[in-house]
Design an enzyme around this catalytic site. Structure first.
Site: not given
Ligand code: RB5
Length: 145
Positions: A7-8, A64, A66, A97, A132
């Site tokens: 994503d961005h 993304c 996170t 694993h 595993h």
């Molecule tokens: C975007 O702001 C953020 O929520 C997305 O990139 C991601 O971290 C979601 O899990």
């Protein structure tokens, strides 16, 4: 074939991963996003996961902010074992694993130097099989996925 998407929040790291994969002579397919303009991460996770789940890509890599949202979406897909990884050690065990076939990383949590190691380790570590395999099989039998 390795399918990649972001994503961005993950766009810049996804571009760096793309350069890395090209330097490693990997065949890739980039599902976007193609700019830092705001988008919705599930749209990209679904496309990459479809490629891996159908056998058209060996691995998927998703970025993304996170890695959490991407891995949540990917793990809804049949045949997908997505790992949200923050360290090279995690990448090693996700492959050896868990036989992970989709890697999710967080651009806002993991610096590029570590992401680079994560990608290299993820792509070069084989699944150990043996005990595993039985455990990995149970991931999918639970929900008949
Ligand atoms: C975007 O702001 C953020 O929520 C997305 O990139 C991601 O971290 C979601 O899990």
């Amino acid at each position: 074939m390795i399918a990649i998407g972001a994503d961005h929040a993950g766009y810049e790291i996804k571009e760096k991963i793309k350069e890395l994969l090209i330097s490693m002579k990997k065949e890739i397919r980039d599902f976007g996003t193609y700019s830092p303009d705001p988008v919705d991460y599930p749209d990209f996770a679904h496309e990459v996961s479809k490629m891996v789940g159908s056998g058209n890509a060996e691995f998927g890599i998703l970025v993304c902010g996170t890695g959490i949202g991407m891995s949540m979406v990917a793990n809804k897909h049949k045949g997908i074992r997505a790992a949200n990884v923050e360290s090279a050690a995690g990448a090693k065990f996700a492959r050896s694993h868990n036989n992970a076939n989709v890697l999710a990383v967080g651009a806002r949590l993991t610096p590029w130097g570590e992401v680079e190691k994560i990608v290299k380790v993820f792509l070069s570590t084989p699944f150990e099989g043996g005990r595993h395999q039985r455990r990995v099989d149970k991931i999918h039998t639970l929900t008949n996925l």
